[in-house]
Design a protein around this motif. Structure first.
Motif, PDB file in Angstrom:
ATOM      1  N   TYR A   1       0.668  -1.488  -0.242  1.00  0.00           N
ATOM      2  CA  TYR A   1      -0.153   0.055   0.434  1.00  0.00           C
ATOM      3  C   TYR A   1       0.671   1.751   0.143  1.00  0.00           C
ATOM      4  O   TYR A   1       0.312   2.010   0.596  1.00  0.00           O
ATOM      5  CB  TYR A   1      -1.325   0.124   1.402  1.00  0.00           C
ATOM      6  CG  TYR A   1      -1.539  -1.211   1.179  1.00  0.00           C
ATOM      7  CD1 TYR A   1      -2.402  -1.592   0.466  1.00  0.00           C
ATOM      8  CD2 TYR A   1      -1.773  -2.161   1.988  1.00  0.00           C
ATOM      9  CE1 TYR A   1      -3.121  -2.711   0.043  1.00  0.00           C
ATOM     10  CE2 TYR A   1      -2.386  -3.320   2.187  1.00  0.00           C
ATOM     11  CZ  TYR A   1      -3.212  -3.208   1.208  1.00  0.00           C
ATOM     12  OH  TYR A   1      -4.117  -4.023   1.633  1.00  0.00           O
TER      13      TYR A   1
ATOM     14  N   MET B   1      -0.303   4.710  -0.518  1.00  0.00           N
ATOM     15  CA  MET B   1      -1.539   5.188   0.250  1.00  0.00           C
ATOM     16  C   MET B   1      -0.636   6.881   0.779  1.00  0.00           C
ATOM     17  O   MET B   1      -1.609   7.399   0.534  1.00  0.00           O
ATOM     18  CB  MET B   1      -2.418   4.330   0.947  1.00  0.00           C
ATOM     19  CG  MET B   1      -3.034   3.905   0.477  1.00  0.00           C
ATOM     20  SD  MET B   1      -3.886   2.626   1.840  1.00  0.00           S
ATOM     21  CE  MET B   1      -4.784   3.447   2.993  1.00  0.00           C
TER      22      MET B   1
ATOM     23  N   ASP C   1      -0.450   9.707  -1.857  1.00  0.00           N
ATOM     24  CA  ASP C   1      -1.590  10.026  -1.967  1.00  0.00           C
ATOM     25  C   ASP C   1      -2.086  10.936  -0.825  1.00  0.00           C
ATOM     26  O   ASP C   1      -2.443  12.079  -0.759  1.00  0.00           O
ATOM     27  CB  ASP C   1      -2.680   9.338  -2.300  1.00  0.00           C
ATOM     28  CG  ASP C   1      -2.632   8.498  -3.254  1.00  0.00           C
ATOM     29  OD1 ASP C   1      -1.590   9.026  -4.254  1.00  0.00           O
ATOM     30  OD2 ASP C   1      -3.080   7.313  -3.562  1.00  0.00           O
ATOM     31  N   THR C   2      -1.552  10.489   0.633  1.00  0.00           N
ATOM     32  CA  THR C   2      -2.028  10.734   1.524  1.00  0.00           C
ATOM     33  C   THR C   2      -0.845  11.667   2.624  1.00  0.00           C
ATOM     34  O   THR C   2      -1.719  12.813   2.310  1.00  0.00           O
ATOM     35  CB  THR C   2      -2.001   9.694   3.182  1.00  0.00           C
ATOM     36  OG1 THR C   2      -3.095   8.497   2.330  1.00  0.00           O
ATOM     37  CG2 THR C   2      -2.698  10.331   4.039  1.00  0.00           C
TER      38      THR C   2
END
Length: 613
Positions: A482, A485, A488-489
């Motif tokens: 992941y 993520m 993106d975060t």
């Protein structure tokens, strides 16, 4: 003896030899002339006596022959004359007069053998030629001997003996020889004077040339040639002076230019010309060395050239060459003769500052002080020479010998060796820069791990060798679970932090012989060299656990991430490393789809049942 005297001596010997030959020839000719003249006179006298006695016999006045013979004996130069009768004449006419009997063995020999006998009796004050000629009976010619004598053709009727004084001829010859000798002496003196007069200036010029050339051999071209000659000799002197002037100017500049090189060379001798020639030869060798290494593509090739020079040119039997990375202070052994690992204790390789030569940047000679370098393992004499390449790299040359005299002789070669170092310096620095540039192109900019391009080159070079040498590899394909993520975060900067952290963990948990690679994005690959299946699994688990324990602080959030790892083995699972990488990727895919945060080993079912290969 100078050249002029040598020439006069040789000329005198030749003239004396000619004079001796001439005098000897004249003496022999005079002797032969006197001897032959007496012989001819004896023949003529013998014929006169024969004809006279024949006439006396024909005319019946043989009893008057003594008067005739005494008159013949009074001929000039005839010292004595007598005739002897043979036995057949004695039988027919009687013994004759008292003085007609054989007087000696010569008379008897001539009567018995019918041959002419000649004998010279010489003393210091006289020279007498004795000639005894036989009279042979013959019916041919005039008179016919057989008409008067009861004998046959070829018998000896008698003989005539004569003694001639040839002393006058000998004295005349001696006087002639004395005159010729005097003339020759005068001629020799005149010839020597003329030779000396005309040749002496040439000899002086020759000696002058000798002096100038002798000084030129020592590098001194200040000598100037002089001569009193006005012909070609004067031109030679002028041309030699012009040549020496040019040589003085040219060699002077060469000598000045070479002085800068001599200060860095072990070459030295009494003859400057020889020194210059030797230095130029060394410069030529160094130039050839430099031109050769300029075409070499790697540092290792240059090091091999330098090692060859040490072995073949300088005849070094035991030496080692080290490379020092000045940034991390590590020393690496490039080459060593024999089966030793190093000249020094292992600590000097991990910490170059422990190397006295590198730390002090000065030459280290064991002959200077006992136990000079405490980290040296050599129990014999040694020398260590540092040579700085640039701010990042330095070289160390160490060599040893059993005897002090040998190491001191080797030390005299150091200036020449440093010339080769100096010639190689720029080329090594260039190759180092090229290696850096190439290394940069083969490394990932963020993690400094090797990239996929390097992996491709490595596999292409090592695959065949691995098969030949029975080398095995375990391939670990690693992916961050992941990871998208995080980007993106928290943004890509946060993603870079996670990537770098994983790269550090990989480097901490693998050996130097292993190869960690950033394969792409958040995906990493490790080639474990010659490891077992259990060993590869242990390394993978260690990496997974360490990464799981790593905490990242992004803003107010503490984040932990996990890894999925696929493992495959070469040549256990395939005879191609690229296939093994694909199989490790299949195992990784299996881990992703079965829960993530797992280490999965490749199984054949994954390939047979999957559609990812």
């Amino acid at each position: 003896m100078n050249t002029n005297r040598k020439i006069l001596f040789i000329v005198a010997l030749m003239l004396i030899g000619l004079a001796v030959a001439t005098i000897t020839n004249v003496a022999i000719n005079f002797r032969d002339y006197g001897y032959n003249n007496a012989i001819e006179k004896s023949k003529m006298t013998a014929e006169i006596v024969r004809d006279g006695l024949t006439a006396h016999m024909v005319n019946g006045i043989m009893d008057k022959r003594e008067f005739f013979l005494s008159n013949i004996a009074n001929i000039k130069d005839v010292q004595a004359l007598w005739i002897v009768r043979a036995d057949n004449v004695i039988k027919q006419y009687g013994e004759g007069m008292q003085n007609e009997k054989p007087r000696d063995a010569i008379d008897q020999k001539v009567l018995n053998e019918g041959i002419t006998v000649r004998k010279i009796n010489e003393t210091s004050d006289k020279a007498i030629l004795r000639v005894t000629i036989p009279y042979i009976a013959s019916a041919y010619g005039s008179p016919n001997c057989l008409t008067c004598h009861n004998t046959k053709e070829g018998d000896v009727l008698g003989a005539i003996s004569m003694e001639f004084d040839i002393n006058d001829i000998r004295q005349t010859g001696a006087m002639t020889i004395a005159k010729i000798f005097a003339i020759n002496v005068i001629f020799i003196i005149i010839a020597l004077w003329v030779t000396n007069y005309y040749f002496k200036p040439y000899m002086k010029l020759f000696e002058n040339l000798q002096q100038g050339i002798k000084r030129a051999r020592t590098g001194d071209f200040t000598f100037r040639f002089t001569t009193t000659l006005k012909d070609a000799g004067s031109e030679v002197a002028e041309q030699m002076n012009t040549l020496f002037e040019k040589m003085e100017d040219t060699f002077g500049s060469i000598k000045r230019d070479l002085n800068t090189f001599v200060s860095r060379s072990n070459i030295s001798c009494a003859d400057p010309l020889n020194t210059a020639g030797t230095i130029i030869k060394e410069l030529s060798d160094v130039y050839k060395f430099k031109k050769t290494i300029e075409l070499d593509t790697t540092k290792d090739a240059i090091y091999e050239r330098f090692i060859y020079v040490l072995k073949e040119k300088f005849d070094f039997a035991h030496f080692a060459l080290y490379e020092v990375d000045k940034n991390i202070k590590e020393r690496k052994l490039i080459f060593i003769t024999g089966n030793k690992n190093s000249f020094c204790l292992p600590i000097t390789d991990s910490n170059a500052m422990e190397c006295r030569a590198y730390r002090t940047a000065s030459d280290v000679y064991s002959t200077d002080f006992p136990n000079l370098c405490s980290n040296c393992t050599e129990n014999i004499e040694y020398t260590c020479i540092p040579f700085n390449i640039n701010e990042d790299l330095s070289l160390i040359l160490s060599y040893s010998a059993k005897h002090t005299t040998t190491i001191e002789k080797m030390n005299t070669l150091l200036p020449s060796i440093k010339n080769y170092f100096e010639a190689a310096k720029a080329v090594i620095e260039s190759r180092t820069l090229m290696d850096k540039l190439r290394d940069s192109s083969l490394r990932d900019g963020a993690t400094r791990l090797y990239n996929r391009r390097f992996l491709e080159e490595f596999i292409d070079k090592s695959a065949e060798q691995a098969i030949r040498s029975n080398i095995s590899y375990a391939v670990l394909m690693i992916d961050i679970d992941y990871f998208k993520m995080v980007n993106d975060t928290y943004g890509h900067d946060a993603g870079d932090i996670v990537i770098k952290a994983l790269a550090e963990i990989l480097q901490l948990n693998v050996r130097k012989s292993d190869l960690p690679v950033r394969y792409g994005g958040e995906e990493f690959l490790i080639l474990l060299h010659n490891t077992t299946q259990d060993g590869a699994l242990a390394v993978a688990e260690k990496i997974r656990i360490h990464f799981n324990e790593k905490k990242f602080l992004f803003g107010n959030d503490t984040v932990q991430k996990s890894l999925s790892i696929g493992i495959s083995h070469f040549p256990l699972h395939a005879d191609s490393i690229w296939k093994v990488i694909k199989f490790a990727d299949l195992a990784l895919y299996e881990g992703k789809h079965t829960g993530r945060n797992r280490v999965i080993e490749f199984e054949s079912r994954m390939f047979n049942g999957g559609d990812h290969f």
